[in-house]
Scaffold this active site. Structure first.
Site, PDB file in Angstrom:
ATOM      1  N   CYS A  26       4.368   2.099  -6.791  1.00 21.01           N
ATOM      2  CA  CYS A  26       5.352   1.155  -6.494  1.00 21.01           C
ATOM      3  C   CYS A  26       5.906   0.370  -7.725  1.00 21.01           C
ATOM      4  O   CYS A  26       5.325   0.547  -8.740  1.00 21.01           O
ATOM      5  CB  CYS A  26       4.298  -0.115  -5.638  1.00 21.01           C
ATOM      6  SG  CYS A  26       4.101   0.544  -4.183  1.00 21.01           S
ATOM      7  N   CYS A  32       0.910  -1.190   0.074  1.00 20.76           N
ATOM      8  CA  CYS A  32      -0.055  -0.066   0.004  1.00 20.76           C
ATOM      9  C   CYS A  32       0.917   1.268   0.026  1.00 20.76           C
ATOM     10  O   CYS A  32       2.159   0.871   0.126  1.00 20.76           O
ATOM     11  CB  CYS A  32      -0.960   0.250   1.203  1.00 20.76           C
ATOM     12  SG  CYS A  32      -2.436   0.910   1.087  1.00 20.76           S
ATOM     13  N   CYS A  92      -3.996  -0.678  -3.027  1.00 23.56           N
ATOM     14  CA  CYS A  92      -4.495   0.683  -3.173  1.00 23.56           C
ATOM     15  C   CYS A  92      -4.055   1.044  -4.586  1.00 23.56           C
ATOM     16  O   CYS A  92      -2.969   0.943  -4.986  1.00 23.56           O
ATOM     17  CB  CYS A  92      -4.131   1.582  -2.000  1.00 23.56           C
ATOM     18  SG  CYS A  92      -2.209   2.160  -1.929  1.00 23.56           S
TER      19      CYS A  92
END
Length: 176
Positions: free
Chosen positions: A91, A10, A84
């Site tokens: 990421c 996340c 998320c």
């Protein structure tokens, strides 16, 4: 049997990924080693996340936010699961030592559009969605892998079509 390693990702590692870690540990701890991390780590687990999990009998109060660098290049994972939308964008798309990357996007219970009065209820709602997704995955993991395979095939066909169009355009320019 060796446990498979799962990393939930996340943005801040302060709510959704922490709840997911708690649920998979609770429901699949006999089959999985579970971890969580964030791309831009928060200072603490959100108190409403801890409270929401306590309401269903899972204590995550000892967990704490960890950065992706805690694990990157140091540990391999069978699965990385992004929970998320911002983390999906921010990421790394590839992570050394990760077998399968899954994306399960849940709304942010701290969203700007959520009033303080509604926030606790939003945490409960997201908590329940996360638990249901994990239970479904544990019961039917092949469905998630089939979706992933279909998505990869669709992307492959799109790349082929784009390459075909580009080749045709080059041929037309050369001929014209």
């Amino acid at each position: 049997m060796k446990k498979q390693k799962v990393l939930f990702l996340c943005t801040q590692n302060s709510a959704r990924s922490q709840m997911a870690e708690g649920f998979l540990r609770e429901h699949g701890g006999d089959r999985f080693e579970v971890y969580s991390a964030g791309c831009r780590v928060g200072d603490e687990i959100h108190p409403y996340a801890v409270e929401a999990m306590e309401e269903v009998g899972i204590d995550i109060s000892d967990q704490y936010p960890k950065g992706l660098k805690t694990y990157m290049g140091k540990m391999g994972f069978n699965y990385s699961i992004i929970v998320c939308a911002r983390a999906e964008k921010d990421c790394p798309k590839t992570f050394p030592g990760v077998g399968t990357r899954l994306v399960w996007v849940f709304d942010d219970p701290r969203g700007e559009d959520v009033s303080e009065e509604e926030r606790r209820e939003k945490f409960r709602e997201i908590r329940d969605e996360i638990e249901q997704k994990i239970l479904d995955w544990l019961e039917h993991p092949e469905e998630e892998l089939a979706k992933l395979k279909a998505e990869r095939e669709r992307e492959r066909l799109e790349r082929l079509e784009a390459a075909r169009r580009e080749a045709n355009e080059r041929m037309q320019r050369l001929a014209g």
